[in-house]
Design a protein around this motif. Sequence first.
Motif, mmCIF file in Angstrom:
data_model
loop_
_atom_site.group_PDB
_atom_site.id
_atom_site.type_symbol
_atom_site.label_atom_id
_atom_site.label_comp_id
_atom_site.label_asym_id
_atom_site.label_seq_id
_atom_site.Cartn_x
_atom_site.Cartn_y
_atom_site.Cartn_z
ATOM 1 N N HIS A 76 20.621 -28.146 -29.374
ATOM 2 C CA HIS A 76 21.875 -28.023 -30.130
ATOM 3 C C HIS A 76 22.891 -27.023 -29.598
ATOM 4 O O HIS A 76 23.983 -26.907 -30.171
ATOM 5 C CB HIS A 76 21.624 -27.731 -31.614
ATOM 6 C CG HIS A 76 20.779 -28.740 -32.327
ATOM 7 N ND1 HIS A 76 20.776 -30.084 -32.024
ATOM 8 C CD2 HIS A 76 19.888 -28.600 -33.355
ATOM 9 C CE1 HIS A 76 19.919 -30.722 -32.832
ATOM 10 N NE2 HIS A 76 19.368 -29.848 -33.635
ATOM 11 N N ALA A 77 22.554 -26.258 -28.573
ATOM 12 C CA ALA A 77 23.541 -25.325 -28.003
ATOM 13 C C ALA A 77 23.074 -24.902 -26.618
ATOM 14 O O ALA A 77 21.863 -24.799 -26.375
ATOM 15 C CB ALA A 77 23.710 -24.101 -28.897
ATOM 16 N N PRO A 78 24.017 -24.639 -25.713
ATOM 17 C CA PRO A 78 23.634 -24.285 -24.352
ATOM 18 C C PRO A 78 23.570 -22.782 -24.099
ATOM 19 O O PRO A 78 23.132 -22.368 -23.028
ATOM 20 C CB PRO A 78 24.749 -24.909 -23.521
ATOM 21 C CG PRO A 78 25.956 -24.825 -24.403
ATOM 22 C CD PRO A 78 25.469 -24.879 -25.833
ATOM 23 N N THR A 79 23.988 -21.967 -25.049
ATOM 24 C CA THR A 79 23.947 -20.512 -24.841
ATOM 25 C C THR A 79 23.266 -19.850 -26.038
ATOM 26 O O THR A 79 23.290 -20.385 -27.157
ATOM 27 C CB THR A 79 25.365 -19.902 -24.723
ATOM 28 O OG1 THR A 79 26.038 -20.065 -25.978
ATOM 29 C CG2 THR A 79 26.173 -20.556 -23.606
ATOM 30 N N ILE A 87 23.812 -20.792 -35.068
ATOM 31 C CA ILE A 87 23.521 -21.950 -35.935
ATOM 32 C C ILE A 87 22.022 -22.164 -36.162
ATOM 33 O O ILE A 87 21.634 -22.864 -37.089
ATOM 34 C CB ILE A 87 24.140 -23.264 -35.370
ATOM 35 C CG1 ILE A 87 23.758 -23.497 -33.895
ATOM 36 C CG2 ILE A 87 25.664 -23.263 -35.537
ATOM 37 C CD1 ILE A 87 24.231 -24.821 -33.325
ATOM 38 N N MET A 88 21.181 -21.548 -35.330
ATOM 39 C CA MET A 88 19.732 -21.709 -35.463
ATOM 40 C C MET A 88 19.052 -20.342 -35.386
ATOM 41 O O MET A 88 18.807 -19.813 -34.299
ATOM 42 C CB MET A 88 19.182 -22.610 -34.347
ATOM 43 C CG MET A 88 19.780 -24.019 -34.354
ATOM 44 S SD MET A 88 19.129 -25.049 -33.020
ATOM 45 C CE MET A 88 17.439 -25.332 -33.578
ATOM 46 N N PRO A 89 18.723 -19.763 -36.540
ATOM 47 C CA PRO A 89 18.111 -18.427 -36.552
ATOM 48 C C PRO A 89 16.860 -18.315 -35.672
ATOM 49 O O PRO A 89 16.562 -17.237 -35.169
ATOM 50 C CB PRO A 89 17.772 -18.201 -38.028
ATOM 51 C CG PRO A 89 18.698 -19.096 -38.779
ATOM 52 C CD PRO A 89 18.976 -20.279 -37.890
ATOM 53 N N VAL A 90 16.151 -19.416 -35.465
ATOM 54 C CA VAL A 90 14.926 -19.384 -34.655
ATOM 55 C C VAL A 90 15.205 -18.871 -33.242
ATOM 56 O O VAL A 90 14.328 -18.293 -32.591
ATOM 57 C CB VAL A 90 14.258 -20.786 -34.598
ATOM 58 C CG1 VAL A 90 15.083 -21.767 -33.757
ATOM 59 C CG2 VAL A 90 12.830 -20.704 -34.056
ATOM 60 N N ASN A 91 16.450 -19.028 -32.793
ATOM 61 C CA ASN A 91 16.783 -18.617 -31.431
ATOM 62 C C ASN A 91 16.729 -17.097 -31.253
ATOM 63 O O ASN A 91 16.606 -16.599 -30.141
ATOM 64 C CB ASN A 91 18.170 -19.139 -31.049
ATOM 65 C CG ASN A 91 18.394 -19.106 -29.546
ATOM 66 O OD1 ASN A 91 17.765 -19.867 -28.812
ATOM 67 N ND2 ASN A 91 19.251 -18.207 -29.076
#
Length: 362
Positions: A231-234, A241-245
């Motif tokens: 869902h995102a490249p950086t 948008i994704m706390p797991v990151n």
Amino acid sequence: MAARTAQEIWIDETARRCGHPGGAAFAAAHGLKNYRLAQLYRAAAKELAQSVDAVTTLPKELRAALTAEGFRFDSVEPVVVQHSQDKQTIKGLFRLRDGNEVEAVLMQHFGERNTVCISSQAGCAYACAFCATGQAGFTRHLAPTEIFDQARYFARFLHAQGRKITNIVFMGMGEPFHNYDAVMDAVRLLNDAHGFGLGHRHITISTVGIVPQIDAFADEGIQVNLAISLHAPTDAIRSSIMPVNRKWSIDELMAACRRYIAKTNRKIFFEYVMLDGVNDRPADARALAALMRGPLYHVNIIPYNATPDAKLGPTGDERIRAFAAILEASGVPCTVRTPMGRDIAAACGQLQAETQPRAKAV
Ligand code: SAH
């Protein structure tokens, strides 16, 4: 301890739901030999019987005794079933025995493929900003049969028309790798040649990107497909948008993907939901293309199904095409997912989000 067979998993849980400590106690209480247990399991998982009473190969007294004590084939009960106008998509909201609800969706691709999307948890702990389930929070893990029975429901529906489920995707509510053991048991139930009999290659597990479980999954030695919600490249965009990151960065995630491919030589599908002004610029496509340079990577671009409360909006079709064109020009295999069932709110968590207030008011 050796892993339980699909039949043991099914008998154990079905017995527990009607008050026995497990399959062995259940068999002892009813004097059931193994061939009887196999008959029960086969009736539910392979022959897709609705209830024990419909299994006429069992003695009448046994059927009556089992029914009387509450032995039931289904651990989930459909409470709302919606058909999209084009009839291709059917969405079910299922109630579990404790009153919690989960969704599953059947997508019929003009008769050639019948894909069922199933839930692995009631709610989800991962709080992705764009996802209705993530916004609602986590309630509990599903048991293997609660996962399996969503598929069983749609298998019965199709069976009545002489058709079959061809594919199962763990893309409903919940994070499958947060409920790893139950999901692997559900895979065992779905795959069992003596039961449901769906090939591993026809099953896909989609994860938010839990690194230790990606490693564990690589060691399973099964040909179940892996999809990663990228869902995102950086890291900056993905963490927003994704706390797991914040726990496992894109670098750590991609390293796990490389380990998975080195072990399994299997393709990985990367999901990329297109969010207006968030992750859909040409620069994002170029950054994504740079990440996707490895072999066996496939990008699945997903048009966003806007959820009622989300502050995020969908990217327009033209921008989606431009984004896909940049990936293609860079040699990255990609497909744009055709949205299905938008009129019945078929994206993850949406039906439940819509019906929840009403269900609660009752
Ligand atoms: N927890 C798993 C399964 C989630 S649902 C995972 O994160 O992969 C399957 C996919 O649908 C995920 O890629 C998820 O990010 C995406 N998704 C969730 N809500 C969506 C929406 N409203 N529109 C489009 N895709 C959505």
